[in-house]
Design a protein around this motif. Sequence first.
Motif, PDB file in Angstrom:
ATOM      1  N   SER A  93       0.888  -1.140   0.009  1.00  0.00           N
ATOM      2  CA  SER A  93      -0.021  -0.045  -0.217  1.00  0.00           C
ATOM      3  C   SER A  93       0.819   1.441   0.126  1.00  0.00           C
ATOM      4  N   LEU A  94       0.552   2.272  -0.825  1.00  0.00           N
ATOM      5  CA  LEU A  94       1.328   3.413  -0.787  1.00  0.00           C
ATOM      6  C   LEU A  94       0.364   4.495  -0.300  1.00  0.00           C
ATOM      7  N   ASP A  95      -0.949   3.945   0.264  1.00  0.00           N
ATOM      8  CA  ASP A  95      -1.800   5.042   0.710  1.00  0.00           C
ATOM      9  C   ASP A  95      -1.381   5.608   2.129  1.00  0.00           C
ATOM     10  N   PRO A  96      -1.305   7.073   2.232  1.00  0.00           N
ATOM     11  CA  PRO A  96      -0.389   7.669   3.331  1.00  0.00           C
ATOM     12  C   PRO A  96      -1.412   7.393   4.646  1.00  0.00           C
ATOM     13  N   THR A  97      -2.579   7.256   4.418  1.00  0.00           N
ATOM     14  CA  THR A  97      -3.659   6.918   5.376  1.00  0.00           C
ATOM     15  C   THR A  97      -3.388   5.731   6.288  1.00  0.00           C
ATOM     16  N   ASP A  98      -2.862   4.388   5.490  1.00  0.00           N
ATOM     17  CA  ASP A  98      -2.454   3.230   5.896  1.00  0.00           C
ATOM     18  C   ASP A  98      -1.285   3.441   6.495  1.00  0.00           C
ATOM     19  N   LEU A  99      -0.263   3.899   6.279  1.00  0.00           N
ATOM     20  CA  LEU A  99       0.958   4.367   6.911  1.00  0.00           C
ATOM     21  C   LEU A  99       0.811   4.992   8.255  1.00  0.00           C
ATOM     22  N   LYS A 100      -0.116   6.107   8.167  1.00  0.00           N
ATOM     23  CA  LYS A 100      -0.333   6.652   9.359  1.00  0.00           C
ATOM     24  C   LYS A 100      -1.009   5.842  10.403  1.00  0.00           C
ATOM     25  N   GLU A 101      -2.036   5.430   9.971  1.00  0.00           N
ATOM     26  CA  GLU A 101      -2.745   4.273  10.988  1.00  0.00           C
ATOM     27  C   GLU A 101      -1.770   3.321  11.686  1.00  0.00           C
ATOM     28  N   SER A 102      -0.960   2.677  10.685  1.00  0.00           N
ATOM     29  CA  SER A 102       0.073   1.588  11.143  1.00  0.00           C
ATOM     30  C   SER A 102       0.937   2.233  12.194  1.00  0.00           C
ATOM     31  N   LEU A 103       1.389   3.436  11.793  1.00  0.00           N
ATOM     32  CA  LEU A 103       2.418   3.839  12.888  1.00  0.00           C
ATOM     33  C   LEU A 103       1.523   4.551  14.068  1.00  0.00           C
ATOM     34  N   GLY A 104       0.470   4.569  14.160  1.00  0.00           N
ATOM     35  CA  GLY A 104      -0.405   5.072  15.253  1.00  0.00           C
ATOM     36  C   GLY A 104      -0.941   3.839  15.875  1.00  0.00           C
ATOM     37  N   ASN A 105      -0.845   2.681  15.491  1.00  0.00           N
ATOM     38  CA  ASN A 105      -1.432   1.420  16.454  1.00  0.00           C
ATOM     39  C   ASN A 105      -0.148   1.032  17.216  1.00  0.00           C
ATOM     40  N   LYS A 106      -0.915   0.657  18.579  1.00  0.00           N
ATOM     41  CA  LYS A 106       0.215   0.484  19.934  1.00  0.00           C
ATOM     42  C   LYS A 106       0.887  -0.959  19.505  1.00  0.00           C
ATOM     43  N   TYR A 107       0.392  -1.864  18.567  1.00  0.00           N
ATOM     44  CA  TYR A 107       0.992  -3.216  18.413  1.00  0.00           C
ATOM     45  C   TYR A 107       1.878  -3.151  17.144  1.00  0.00           C
ATOM     46  N   ILE A 108       1.949  -2.175  16.287  1.00  0.00           N
ATOM     47  CA  ILE A 108       2.708  -2.523  15.172  1.00  0.00           C
ATOM     48  C   ILE A 108       4.278  -1.567  15.477  1.00  0.00           C
ATOM     49  N   THR A 109       5.124  -2.459  15.363  1.00  0.00           N
ATOM     50  CA  THR A 109       6.649  -2.055  15.497  1.00  0.00           C
ATOM     51  C   THR A 109       7.041  -1.098  14.402  1.00  0.00           C
ATOM     52  N   GLN A 110       6.599  -1.633  13.031  1.00  0.00           N
ATOM     53  CA  GLN A 110       7.281  -0.924  11.850  1.00  0.00           C
ATOM     54  C   GLN A 110       6.360  -1.290  10.597  1.00  0.00           C
ATOM     55  N   PHE A 111       6.356  -0.432   9.714  1.00  0.00           N
ATOM     56  CA  PHE A 111       5.775  -0.540   8.682  1.00  0.00           C
ATOM     57  C   PHE A 111       6.849  -0.891   7.390  1.00  0.00           C
ATOM     58  N   ILE A 112       6.619  -2.033   6.818  1.00  0.00           N
ATOM     59  CA  ILE A 112       7.590  -2.431   5.979  1.00  0.00           C
ATOM     60  C   ILE A 112       7.011  -2.726   4.284  1.00  0.00           C
ATOM     61  N   HIS A 113       7.491  -2.028   3.332  1.00  0.00           N
ATOM     62  CA  HIS A 113       6.989  -2.326   1.995  1.00  0.00           C
ATOM     63  C   HIS A 113       7.397  -3.566   1.374  1.00  0.00           C
ATOM     64  N   LYS A 114       6.472  -4.019   0.726  1.00  0.00           N
ATOM     65  CA  LYS A 114       6.670  -5.393  -0.021  1.00  0.00           C
ATOM     66  C   LYS A 114       7.484  -4.819  -1.049  1.00  0.00           C
ATOM     67  N   PRO A 115       8.232  -6.077  -1.528  1.00  0.00           N
ATOM     68  CA  PRO A 115       8.405  -7.597  -0.957  1.00  0.00           C
ATOM     69  C   PRO A 115       9.339  -7.484   0.117  1.00  0.00           C
ATOM     70  N   LEU A 116       9.207  -8.427   0.809  1.00  0.00           N
ATOM     71  CA  LEU A 116      10.154  -8.542   2.216  1.00  0.00           C
ATOM     72  C   LEU A 116      11.474  -8.837   1.389  1.00  0.00           C
ATOM     73  N   THR A 117      12.599  -8.304   2.114  1.00  0.00           N
ATOM     74  CA  THR A 117      13.964  -8.613   1.304  1.00  0.00           C
ATOM     75  C   THR A 117      14.891  -8.809   2.515  1.00  0.00           C
ATOM     76  N   LEU A 118      15.984  -9.253   2.080  1.00  0.00           N
ATOM     77  CA  LEU A 118      16.988  -9.770   3.286  1.00  0.00           C
ATOM     78  C   LEU A 118      17.592  -8.442   4.091  1.00  0.00           C
ATOM     79  N   LYS A 119      17.636  -7.350   3.249  1.00  0.00           N
ATOM     80  CA  LYS A 119      17.896  -6.017   3.711  1.00  0.00           C
ATOM     81  C   LYS A 119      16.918  -5.784   4.729  1.00  0.00           C
TER      82      LYS A 119
END
Length: 126
Positions: A93-119
């Motif tokens: 998701s590139l929706d800024p609302t999703d990022l904002k809601e993720s970062l505001g949630n007490k359970y979310i440690t971090q938002f990671i953009h797909k795909p998952l990478t070794l880095k």
Amino acid sequence: MLNPYKTCLLIDDSYIDNFISRRILESSNFAEQIIVCQSPAEAIDLLREGSVKPDVIFLDIRMPLMTGFEFLQEYDALPMDKDGIKIFMLSSSLDPTDLKESLGNKYITQFIHKPLTLKSLEEICP
């Protein structure tokens, strides 16, 4: 990386994304056990019955029937010890609302953009 975590729960409705993420997690020895759920409801059931106690959860946002945010509401209501469980929102998701809601949630440690990478895994490992 050598199994920094015991159990990793991957929640995503996309078979291909799960396949790719699982391969990255396995090849990096991210966790001793990797459990994949294609629906958030399935993951909630596993957590509720206590058959899974993950150290890390990778959670997609946009899924049919139950979104990642709806999963978090159900997760919040679970009568289980949540201390030490890290939840990473793994989304394309590139929706800024999703990022904002993720970062505001007490359970979310971090938002990671797909795909998952070794880095990205190296950046979140202890």
